[in-house]
Structure formats: structure tokens, C-alpha cells
Design an enzyme around this catalytic site. Structure first.
Site, PDB file in Angstrom:
ATOM      1  CB  CYS A  93     -19.379 -24.344 -11.023  1.00  0.00           C
ATOM      2  SG  CYS A  93     -17.726 -23.725 -10.350  1.00  0.00           S
TER       3      CYS A  93
ATOM      4  CB  CYS B 202     -17.868 -29.844  -6.660  1.00  0.00           C
ATOM      5  SG  CYS B 202     -17.415 -30.024  -8.518  1.00  0.00           S
TER       6      CYS B 202
ATOM      7  NE  ARG C 181       2.495 -21.251  -5.548  1.00  0.00           N
ATOM      8  CZ  ARG C 181       3.659 -21.300  -4.513  1.00  0.00           C
ATOM      9  NH1 ARG C 181       4.366 -20.306  -4.388  1.00  0.00           N
ATOM     10  NH2 ARG C 181       3.517 -22.236  -3.768  1.00  0.00           N
TER      11      ARG C 181
ATOM     12  CG  ASP D 150     -10.072 -28.047   2.175  1.00  0.00           C
ATOM     13  OD1 ASP D 150      -9.053 -28.486   2.478  1.00  0.00           O
ATOM     14  OD2 ASP D 150     -10.139 -27.459   1.056  1.00  0.00           O
TER      15      ASP D 150
ATOM     16  CB  CYS E 236     -17.874 -26.578  -3.711  1.00  0.00           C
ATOM     17  SG  CYS E 236     -16.739 -25.246  -4.096  1.00  0.00           S
TER      18      CYS E 236
ATOM     19  NE  ARG F 221     -11.703 -20.910  -3.463  1.00  0.00           N
ATOM     20  CZ  ARG F 221     -10.806 -21.392  -4.762  1.00  0.00           C
ATOM     21  NH1 ARG F 221     -11.690 -21.606  -5.742  1.00  0.00           N
ATOM     22  NH2 ARG F 221      -9.856 -21.522  -4.454  1.00  0.00           N
TER      23      ARG F 221
ATOM     24  NE  ARG G 191      -3.516 -19.076   1.992  1.00  0.00           N
ATOM     25  CZ  ARG G 191      -4.658 -19.521   1.893  1.00  0.00           C
ATOM     26  NH1 ARG G 191      -4.758 -20.832   1.280  1.00  0.00           N
ATOM     27  NH2 ARG G 191      -5.745 -18.852   2.171  1.00  0.00           N
ATOM     28  CE1 TYR G 192       1.936 -21.942  -0.364  1.00  0.00           C
ATOM     29  CE2 TYR G 192       0.078 -21.634  -1.650  1.00  0.00           C
ATOM     30  CZ  TYR G 192       0.780 -22.527  -0.990  1.00  0.00           C
ATOM     31  OH  TYR G 192       0.108 -23.354  -0.369  1.00  0.00           O
TER      32      TYR G 192
ATOM     33  CE  LYS H 279      -2.734 -26.047  -3.116  1.00  0.00           C
ATOM     34  NZ  LYS H 279      -2.872 -24.541  -3.310  1.00  0.00           N
TER      35      LYS H 279
ATOM     36  CG  ASP I 112      -5.110 -25.655   0.900  1.00  0.00           C
ATOM     37  OD1 ASP I 112      -4.171 -25.183   1.452  1.00  0.00           O
ATOM     38  OD2 ASP I 112      -5.682 -25.712  -0.165  1.00  0.00           O
TER      39      ASP I 112
END
Ligand code: PLP
Length: 445
Positions: free
Chosen positions: A142, A146, A133, A310, A149, A151, A129-130, A354, A347
Site C-alpha cells: 500500500c 493504515c 465471489r 476487527d 489495517c 491485515r 468464502r462466499y 459480514k 465481520d
């Protein structure tokens, strides 16, 4: 001292009590074995009830089971043990780990992939995206799921680990793109991989000359601190500069076990950061946040980001207004150590990345003064210099050439607002691609 010993002891007793309910004869060395923790991760509602000694109403249990059909659950016994059974409905650990029937209320603004991570994926497992990086997903699993999450669309998918071929394709992409100087390993949780697999991935990435830093995003110190073994730390140490970002959301998550895991990582010279998510009912409170950032820096963890929740599906009940985040930032900036203050970010839905959001401090300005206010409400002025010789930058002036020898590969391309400000670029405006007025001008309608 005495009370610390006492609380350690009651902590240990609590662990033993839950361990004993998981299987007969389970002892503390089982408890501290991360593989045992994963093997006994809790995936059913009735096990939650049995281990915590609580009982849901039949109606609630039914609702929770329905929620699990869409969004599965997994909790390490360790993380479950942090829940206070006497007040579980308000418990920040419970709220992050146990489903809420509200997850099935998808609001009309919700999106499966709000950050367009899949769209910005260049090869499987990479989100580029950037400019300099990439995010590299090296595990899809995981130890704890969570409830918040971002995702969530992928949680519990069947492919737990990317194949060796997929990983090699990701590494190849990074090798071919010489502009990538920072690789962020994420997932899932990278620390769910075996030591050998992690060692292998890190060693291949380290061989790439243009990759300057490696980063790992993990929630392991929060939900499974026993995974941070000496063996793991010795592997990580070989690949410096390596940075780790973890994900504490509430001061209660910083236990003796998690402090020990963080100390091992910090002692290995790994700079530690923390990314929190602002969650209604969990940490949407300036007092809780202040305590959290203080406990983090006590553990040598620098608060890095505070995320606005999000727009992913199933997170409606966790969202706060942006104003709540600004209120929290207002209560931190100036009131406490600068390095204890995270950057509050939204985001951008659609994949814009972000975007930092702050209270306003610059309140007015004239040709020679700016007016600012501080955290106490004091209004002050800063006098601009009477003379300042602007240096015209054509990217080839003596100042840089004499003091900063950049080769062309290190030169980044100016984009966005930076480009509008640049002397060396002739762009005078940024215009939406579907601008009606320009379409008329081009006569192409
Ligand atoms: C957050 C993020 C990064 C890293 O951003 P930093 O601001 O450098 O921490 C990189 N790629 C993607 C897709 C991200 O979402």
C-alpha cells in the site's frame, strides 16, 4: 468563490512547503506525480516531526520507534499534508497514519487473522468464502499503511507483488470455478501495480465467461489521488462492468484532489462505493459520520459498508462498543437520504463473513398485524393481507419456468437459514457438529 480560491491557494502553499522540506526544488508537478509521492513516502518518526514541524517527547519517540519494529509505517506526503500540526493529537489523519504505542498492547481476545482469510484461502492469493465471489489479492503493498489495517499481520512483508505464476494460478482457479460471478481485487492496494500489470490481470479475468463483474478495493483516492491518471482510467473503462470500493473514514479526507480523482472514476462510468471502519477517536460520532456520508454522495460515492473494527492484533485502541455503531445507524436511517446510509457490519471472527447489525424497527406482531416504529419514535401498524396464497417452490413451478429461464449452472444451492425456509429442502434444523445430545443418540462417544 473568493474564499474557495483563497483556501485552494493556502492548500497549494502547504503542499509546496512540505515538498520543499522533502528535497530542494521540489515543485507542484513533483507533488502531483504519484511515483514521486511513493518514492518519498515517510517511514521514519523524525521525518514526520521535521515535515509537520512538531516535536515528540524523547519518551514518546522511543515508544513510537519500538512500535515501528513490529508494525511499520508508510505515509504519502500528500496524506501527511492533511494533518493539522496545531492539534495533531486529535487529528483523524494523524491517528490513522502515525503509530500509537497502544498498538503493542495485544489484548487476550486479539487474533493475527481474525477473519480466517488465510484458512479460507484455496490457492495463494485467493480467499473463497462466499459461494459466488472471491477475494483476489493482487498486490501486497500500500502507499499508506493504515494503523487500523485488518491485515496488519502482513503489512510491510517483503514480497511486495505476487509473481506472475501466482497470479496465473489465481486466475486459473477462477476459470475452473464456474460458480464465481464476482471477482474482488484487493491487497494491499491493486492500484500500486503498474498500469500494464493491471491491464493484463483485468484482461485475463474479463475473458472468463462466467465472471460477470469485476471489483477493485482501493484506498488510492484517499491517500494518493494523483494515481488516478487518465491512462489508468482509460484502462479501467475497457473492463466494464467494473465497480470500485474505496475507504474514506473522515470528511476531512475528501479534499479537492480526492474529489477530482473520484470525478474521473465516476465520469468513466464506474459505480463507486465506500467502506468505512468505525474507529474510536476518528469517526465514532454521529455528526462526523453524517458529514462523511453527505460529502461522499456529493462526490457520487455510495456509502456501502460501515465496519465494526476487527479483532486484529494492535487495534485495541481503535475499538468501540457495537452500541456506538448502532447509535450512528440510528442517527442516519430516516434522517438522511437512503442511499447515503451504509450497512453496518461485523465481520465474523473465525471467517463467517459480514453480518449486518441494525437498530430494531419491527417491535411486535400478531397473526394479522405487525407493529413498527420509525426514526422519529412514531409507533405504527401494518396490516397483513387477509388472504395470501403461498406458492410452493419445488424449483420447477410454472411461474419461474415461464418467466425466468435459468440454466442449471445459474441455480444456486440453498444453504444456511435460506435452506431451512425452502420448501424443496427437507432439512428441519441446523445442529452444531459437536452437539452432545446427537453424539449420544448416534452412540459414537
Ligand atoms: C467482504 C468480502 C467479500 C465481498 O462481500 P460483499 O458483501 O459481496 O461486498 C468477498 N469475500 C470476502 C472474503 C470478503 O471478506
Amino acid at each position: 468563490m473568493q474564499s474557495a480560491t483563497k483556501s485552494n491557494k493556502s492548500f497549494t502553499n502547504k503542499h509546496l512547503k512540505i515538498a520543499g522540506k522533502i528535497h530542494d526544488g521540489a515543485n507542484l508537478s513533483n507533488w502531483r506525480d504519484w511515483q514521486w509521492q511513493i518514492k518519498h513516502a515517510i517511514r521514519d518518526i523524525d521525518v514526520v516531526e521535521r515535515l509537520l514541524g512538531i516535536e515528540f517527547s524523547d519518551e514518546k519517540r522511543e515508544f513510537l520507534r519500538k512500535t515501528l519494529d513490529k508494525f511499520p509505517m508508510s505515509i504519502t506526503p500528500y496524506y501527511l499534508s492533511l494533518i493539522d500540526p496545531n492539534d495533531y493529537e486529535n487529528d483523524p489523519i494523524f491517528l490513522q497514519a502515525i503509530p500509537s504505542p497502544s498498538e503493542l498492547q495485544i489484548s487476550r481476545h486479539d487474533m493475527a487473522d481474525p477473519l480466517a482469510e488465510d484458512k479460507d484461502s484455496t490457492v495463494p492469493g485467493i480467499t473463497h468464502r462466499y459461494p459466488d465471489r472471491v477475494l483476489f489479492y493482487i498486490s501486497h503493498v500500500c502507499s499508506m499503511y493504515c494503523r487500523h489495517c485488518t491485515r496488519k499481520r502482513k503489512v510491510g512483508d517483503v514480497d511486495l507483488y505476487p509473481s506472475k505464476e501466482d497470479l496465473l494460478a489465481g486466475i486459473e482457479y477462477i476459470r475452473e470455478h464456474t460458480e464465481i460471478r464476482d471477482v474482488l481485487l484487493s491487497g494491499g492496494d491493486p492500484f500500486m501495480l503498474s498500469d500494464e500489470r493491471l491491464d493484463w490481470i483485468l484482461s485475463l479475468l474479463r475473458e472468463i465467461p462466467h465472471v460477470e463483474i469485476l471489483r477493485i478495493g482501493t484506498r488510492i483516492p484517499v491517500v494518493l489521488p494523483y494515481r488516478v491518471t487518465d491512462t489508468l482510467v482509460n484502462i479501467l473503462k475497457k473492463y466494464h462492468p467494473l465497480w470500485i470500493n474505496t475507504h474514506f473514514n473522515h470528511p476531512r479526507e475528501l479534499t479537492a484532489s480526492s474529489s477530482m480523482a473520484l470525478a474521473k472514476l465516476a465520469d468513466a462510468g464506474i459505480p463507486l462505493g465506500n467502506q468505512s471502519v468505525l474507529l474510536a477517536g476518528v469517526n465514532d460520532c454521529p455528526r462526523i459520520m453524517r458529514r462523511l456520508v453527505h460529502k461522499l454522495v456529493l462526490n457520487r460515492v455510495r456509502p456501502y459498508y460501515l465496519y465494526q473494527c476487527d479483532l486484529s492484533e494492535g487495534l485495541t485502541h481503535f475499538r468501540t462498543p457495537v452500541g456506538k455503531g448502532i447509535e450512528i445507524m440510528e442517527s442516519l436511517i430516516g434522517h438522511t437520504s437512503g442511499f447515503a446510509v451504509p450497512t453496518y457490519v461485523i465481520d465474523a471472527p473465525g471467517g463467517g463473513g459480514k453480518i449486518p447489525v441494525m437498530p430494531q424497527y419491527l417491535i411486535s406482531w400478531s397473526a394479522n398485524k405487525v407493529v413498527l416504529r420509525n426514526y422519529e419514535g412514531v409507533i405504527t401498524t401494518y396490516r397483513e393481507p387477509d388472504s395470501y396464497e403461498p406458492n410452493f417452490c419445488d424449483r420447477d413451478c410454472d411461474k419461474c419456468n415461464l418467466t425466468l429461464k435459468l440454466n442449471p449452472a445459474e441455480e444456486s444451492k440453498a444453504i444456511g437459514i435460506e435452506k431451512l425456509l425452502a420448501d424443496y429442502d427437507k432439512t428441519i434444523s441446523l445442529v452444531p457438529h459437536d452437539n452432545e445430545r446427537l453424539k449420544r443418540r448416534n452412540g459414537d462417544d
